[in-house]
Design a protein around this motif. Structure first.
Motif, PDB file in Angstrom:
ATOM      1  N   LEU A 114       0.840  -1.195   0.000  1.00 37.04           N
ATOM      2  CA  LEU A 114       0.000   0.000   0.000  1.00 37.04           C
ATOM      3  C   LEU A 114       0.877   1.248   0.000  1.00 37.04           C
ATOM      4  O   LEU A 114       2.000   1.235   0.485  1.00 37.04           O
ATOM      5  CB  LEU A 114      -0.889  -0.002   1.247  1.00 37.04           C
ATOM      6  CG  LEU A 114      -1.854  -1.182   1.323  1.00 37.04           C
ATOM      7  CD1 LEU A 114      -2.586  -1.196   2.639  1.00 37.04           C
ATOM      8  CD2 LEU A 114      -2.842  -1.115   0.164  1.00 37.04           C
ATOM      9  N   ALA A 163      -7.986   8.049   3.534  1.00 36.42           N
ATOM     10  CA  ALA A 163      -6.676   7.489   3.884  1.00 36.42           C
ATOM     11  C   ALA A 163      -6.504   7.563   5.389  1.00 36.42           C
ATOM     12  O   ALA A 163      -7.146   8.373   6.055  1.00 36.42           O
ATOM     13  CB  ALA A 163      -5.562   8.274   3.197  1.00 36.42           C
ATOM     14  N   SER A 218      -1.346   6.674   5.143  1.00 35.25           N
ATOM     15  CA  SER A 218      -1.227   5.384   4.465  1.00 35.25           C
ATOM     16  C   SER A 218      -2.572   5.013   3.865  1.00 35.25           C
ATOM     17  O   SER A 218      -3.626   5.367   4.384  1.00 35.25           O
ATOM     18  CB  SER A 218      -0.749   4.301   5.414  1.00 35.25           C
ATOM     19  OG  SER A 218      -1.672   4.133   6.454  1.00 35.25           O
ATOM     20  N   GLN A 219      -2.500   4.288   2.760  1.00 34.67           N
ATOM     21  CA  GLN A 219      -3.696   3.860   2.050  1.00 34.67           C
ATOM     22  C   GLN A 219      -4.421   2.814   2.896  1.00 34.67           C
ATOM     23  O   GLN A 219      -3.793   1.982   3.521  1.00 34.67           O
ATOM     24  CB  GLN A 219      -3.225   3.220   0.729  1.00 34.67           C
ATOM     25  CG  GLN A 219      -4.194   3.253  -0.387  1.00 34.67           C
ATOM     26  CD  GLN A 219      -3.652   2.497  -1.572  1.00 34.67           C
ATOM     27  OE1 GLN A 219      -2.465   2.225  -1.638  1.00 34.67           O
ATOM     28  NE2 GLN A 219      -4.505   2.166  -2.491  1.00 34.67           N
ATOM     29  N   LYS A 220      -5.754   2.885   2.890  1.00 29.52           N
ATOM     30  CA  LYS A 220      -6.521   1.851   3.607  1.00 29.52           C
ATOM     31  C   LYS A 220      -6.686   0.639   2.714  1.00 29.52           C
ATOM     32  O   LYS A 220      -6.727   0.755   1.486  1.00 29.52           O
ATOM     33  CB  LYS A 220      -7.903   2.410   4.010  1.00 29.52           C
ATOM     34  CG  LYS A 220      -7.869   3.189   5.286  1.00 29.52           C
ATOM     35  CD  LYS A 220      -9.297   3.557   5.666  1.00 29.52           C
ATOM     36  CE  LYS A 220      -9.302   4.617   6.756  1.00 29.52           C
ATOM     37  NZ  LYS A 220     -10.637   5.210   6.908  1.00 29.52           N
ATOM     38  N   PHE A 279      -1.997  11.653  -1.528  1.00 31.68           N
ATOM     39  CA  PHE A 279      -2.598  11.896  -0.221  1.00 31.68           C
ATOM     40  C   PHE A 279      -2.930  13.381  -0.054  1.00 31.68           C
ATOM     41  O   PHE A 279      -2.112  14.234  -0.384  1.00 31.68           O
ATOM     42  CB  PHE A 279      -1.642  11.478   0.904  1.00 31.68           C
ATOM     43  CG  PHE A 279      -1.451   9.996   0.988  1.00 31.68           C
ATOM     44  CD1 PHE A 279      -2.459   9.165   1.433  1.00 31.68           C
ATOM     45  CD2 PHE A 279      -0.243   9.429   0.624  1.00 31.68           C
ATOM     46  CE1 PHE A 279      -2.279   7.793   1.505  1.00 31.68           C
ATOM     47  CE2 PHE A 279      -0.047   8.069   0.702  1.00 31.68           C
ATOM     48  CZ  PHE A 279      -1.064   7.248   1.134  1.00 31.68           C
ATOM     49  N   THR A 327      -8.002   9.147  -5.547  1.00 27.22           N
ATOM     50  CA  THR A 327      -8.055   8.289  -6.727  1.00 27.22           C
ATOM     51  C   THR A 327      -9.504   8.091  -7.126  1.00 27.22           C
ATOM     52  O   THR A 327     -10.325   7.661  -6.316  1.00 27.22           O
ATOM     53  CB  THR A 327      -7.408   6.928  -6.416  1.00 27.22           C
ATOM     54  OG1 THR A 327      -6.032   7.147  -6.171  1.00 27.22           O
ATOM     55  CG2 THR A 327      -7.566   5.964  -7.574  1.00 27.22           C
ATOM     56  N   TRP A 336      -7.558   9.675  -0.082  1.00 23.59           N
ATOM     57  CA  TRP A 336      -6.752   8.999  -1.124  1.00 23.59           C
ATOM     58  C   TRP A 336      -7.350   9.418  -2.451  1.00 23.59           C
ATOM     59  O   TRP A 336      -8.411   8.949  -2.855  1.00 23.59           O
ATOM     60  CB  TRP A 336      -6.820   7.475  -0.917  1.00 23.59           C
ATOM     61  CG  TRP A 336      -6.108   6.665  -1.951  1.00 23.59           C
ATOM     62  CD1 TRP A 336      -6.676   5.757  -2.799  1.00 23.59           C
ATOM     63  CD2 TRP A 336      -4.712   6.651  -2.245  1.00 23.59           C
ATOM     64  NE1 TRP A 336      -5.733   5.187  -3.595  1.00 23.59           N
ATOM     65  CE2 TRP A 336      -4.517   5.719  -3.280  1.00 23.59           C
ATOM     66  CE3 TRP A 336      -3.599   7.353  -1.732  1.00 23.59           C
ATOM     67  CZ2 TRP A 336      -3.247   5.462  -3.820  1.00 23.59           C
ATOM     68  CZ3 TRP A 336      -2.345   7.089  -2.266  1.00 23.59           C
ATOM     69  CH2 TRP A 336      -2.173   6.163  -3.290  1.00 23.59           C
ATOM     70  N   LYS A 388       2.302   4.818   0.996  1.00 29.81           N
ATOM     71  CA  LYS A 388       2.536   5.500   2.267  1.00 29.81           C
ATOM     72  C   LYS A 388       3.196   6.836   1.971  1.00 29.81           C
ATOM     73  O   LYS A 388       3.861   6.999   0.946  1.00 29.81           O
ATOM     74  CB  LYS A 388       3.486   4.675   3.145  1.00 29.81           C
ATOM     75  CG  LYS A 388       2.830   3.491   3.831  1.00 29.81           C
ATOM     76  CD  LYS A 388       3.830   2.846   4.793  1.00 29.81           C
ATOM     77  CE  LYS A 388       3.170   1.763   5.619  1.00 29.81           C
ATOM     78  NZ  LYS A 388       2.634   0.672   4.808  1.00 29.81           N
TER      79      LYS A 388
END
Lengths: 208, 150, 137
Positions: B52, B135, B147-149, B76, B91, B89, B54
């Motif tokens: 993932l 995130a 950090s991405q979940k 982020f 995206t 996040w 970060k």
């Protein structure tokens, strides 16, 4: 080592029939073939290493991650290393065998010269691969090479072309990377094809 | 003469038989070796598939407010929420393009197919239908750790 | 000495085909190639499984006191420790390479036996230096 079918490409590369003498082990000891086999293994494992190896400042970190963390990374690196050492040795022994059986003599001298160039390229590739480790020892080895080039008149330029700008690691691995993964193997592969074609043309003991 | 040649051919064929077997055994072994390598090679190449994203930024470099702000060169975005730092996040949930926040329209805009999301990341205009992913953000020793979940 | 290679006359292809008795189908050679391929591969896998390839010392670690060159350049390292760099780093390797490249010419000039002796001395010296360097502490 290639597949043989009557209509296949490989079937056309090699003759249908060969001289009886070519079957004898001591005619060649398979050394040239072993060298080519090593080259194939090195190409495959080398391409796999490309996926994770990072040249430059990250070299050592990425290599140690590849070696110890990534699944099968250590095996692939190990195969690459040992195939390289075996290739240097078998190319050298192949050269000794060729001189022993007088296969370097005129009519085949062009292939002999090609072979010597291939030997030198193999040794340089082995050295440049070592430099890519990016640790202290390989940094020292790079420094020696750099210093040798710098000692020539106008050698500073050559040293920069081959070894790149010196960094805190005694030399960046980025330039060596370009040489090791693309330029030198490309030249080596091309010359090998020429070498093999000449064996067939000059009529070596084993027809390729 | 022709007969002799025929006999000759026959015997050659017979001696060839075991040779052929050896050769095909060799080919099969090479094939099995090659296939056997597929699994290790794919494991090696897939080693980082679940990794993932970060990111880390010093909190004094990024004073937060109510509008989303991007951590440089990452996807982020952070803002000061009611209950501490919030992360987004950026995206697009349609086909994964990187969306960006326009503070004037108070909307997230997708450059690829024109999807729009409100400040909270809820979809306003198609083609995206699901909300943007949040995130995880932690504050630790003067740094924001995003950090991405999963 | 293997006579098959040196004594065989260089005949054009058509002449060779007129003497079919000396010839065997390619498959005879291929079988041997496959067998030796597998022997070689098992040696390679054996080395890979048995001998670990070390990593270098991290550039961030404390400086190492002794740095060994890779074995391919051991011979040059050995010479570099004793003689000036221009001699052992350039002149001797390039000279050896020049002798190698002109070997066909030497054999015309001096005959096969003497050329073999020259080649043998040259390679034994380089191989010997490599071993000397590797065995030195």
């Amino acid at each position: 080592m290639g597949k043989q079918g009557n209509n296949s490409f490989m079937g056309h590369i090699r003759p249908r029939q060969i001289m009886t003498g070519a079957l004898r082990l001591r005619a060649t000891f398979c050394l040239g073939g072993f060298s080519f086999l090593a080259f194939l293994v090195l190409t495959i494992t080398g391409v796999l290493l490309l996926f994770f190896y990072q040249p430059g400042v990250e070299a050592f970190v990425s290599l140690s991650e590849l070696n110890s963390v990534l699944p099968y990374g250590g095996v692939i690196r190990s195969l690459h290393f040992w195939a390289a050492q075996m290739m240097v040795i078998s190319v050298f022994l192949h050269m000794v065998r060729v001189v022993w059986s007088k296969a370097y003599r005129p009519l085949r001298e062009l292939n002999w010269i090609t072979g010597v160039v291939l030997f030198v390229l193999t040794v340089i590739l082995d050295y440049s691969g070592y430099l890519l480790r990016g640790g202290q020892e390989s940094g020292a080895a790079a420094t020696i090479g750099q210093a040798l080039f710098t000692s020539l008149p106008g050698g500073q330029a050559l040293a920069t072309i081959f070894f790149g700008q010196p960094s805190s690691f005694n030399g960046s691995t980025l330039n060596m990377y370009a040489w090791h993964v693309f330029i030198l193997p490309g030249v080596l592969g091309f010359l090998q094809m020429f070498h093999f074609w000449r064996i067939r043309r000059d009529g070596g003991v084993r027809p390729l | 003469m022709v007969l002799l040649k025929g006999v000759d051919l026959l015997t050659t064929e017979q001696t060839l038989y075991s040779r052929r077997q050896v050769l095909s055994l060799g080919r099969k072994t090479l094939l099995v070796l090659g296939l056997g390598c597929l699994y290790p090679v794919s494991r090696y190449l897939r080693a980082k598939e679940n990794q993932l994203a970060k990111a880390r930024v010093a909190s004094h470099e990024m004073p937060l407010n109510l509008h989303w702000q991007r951590i440089g060169q990452t996807r982020f975005w952070l803002r000061q929420g009611d209950e501490g730092v919030e992360g987004m996040w950026a995206t697009c949930t349609h086909l994964g393009c990187e969306v960006s926040y326009d503070p004037e329209q108070v909307q997230w805009l997708c450059p690829c197919h024109g999807s729009r999301f409100n400040q909270e990341g809820q979809p306003l205009e198609g083609p995206a239908v699901s909300p943007l992913a949040r995130a995880e953000v932690r504050e630790k020793e003067g740094f924001y750790l995003a950090s991405q979940k999963m | 000495m293997d006579p098959t290679e040196s004594d065989r006359p260089q005949v054009p292809l058509k002449a060779k085909e007129r003497a079919p008795k000396e010839r065997v189908p390619l498959i005879e050679l291929q079988v041997r190639e496959y067998i030796s391929t597998f022997l070689w591969l098992s040696l390679l896998f054996g080395l890979t499984a048995g001998v670990e390839v070390p990593l270098d010392t991290s550039p961030k670690a404390a400086a190492v006191s002794l740095s060994k060159a890779p074995w391919v350049f051991g011979s040059i390292q050995y010479l570099l420790q004793r003689w000036p760099a221009w001699l052992s780093g350039w002149v001797l390797p390039l000279l050896s390479m020049a002798v190698l490249l002109t070997l066909p010419w030497w054999s015309e000039k001096l005959g096969g036996r003497l050329t073999w002796i020259i080649f043998l001395i040259l390679s034994l010296v380089w191989v010997g230096l490599t071993f000397l360097y590797m065995l030195m502490g």
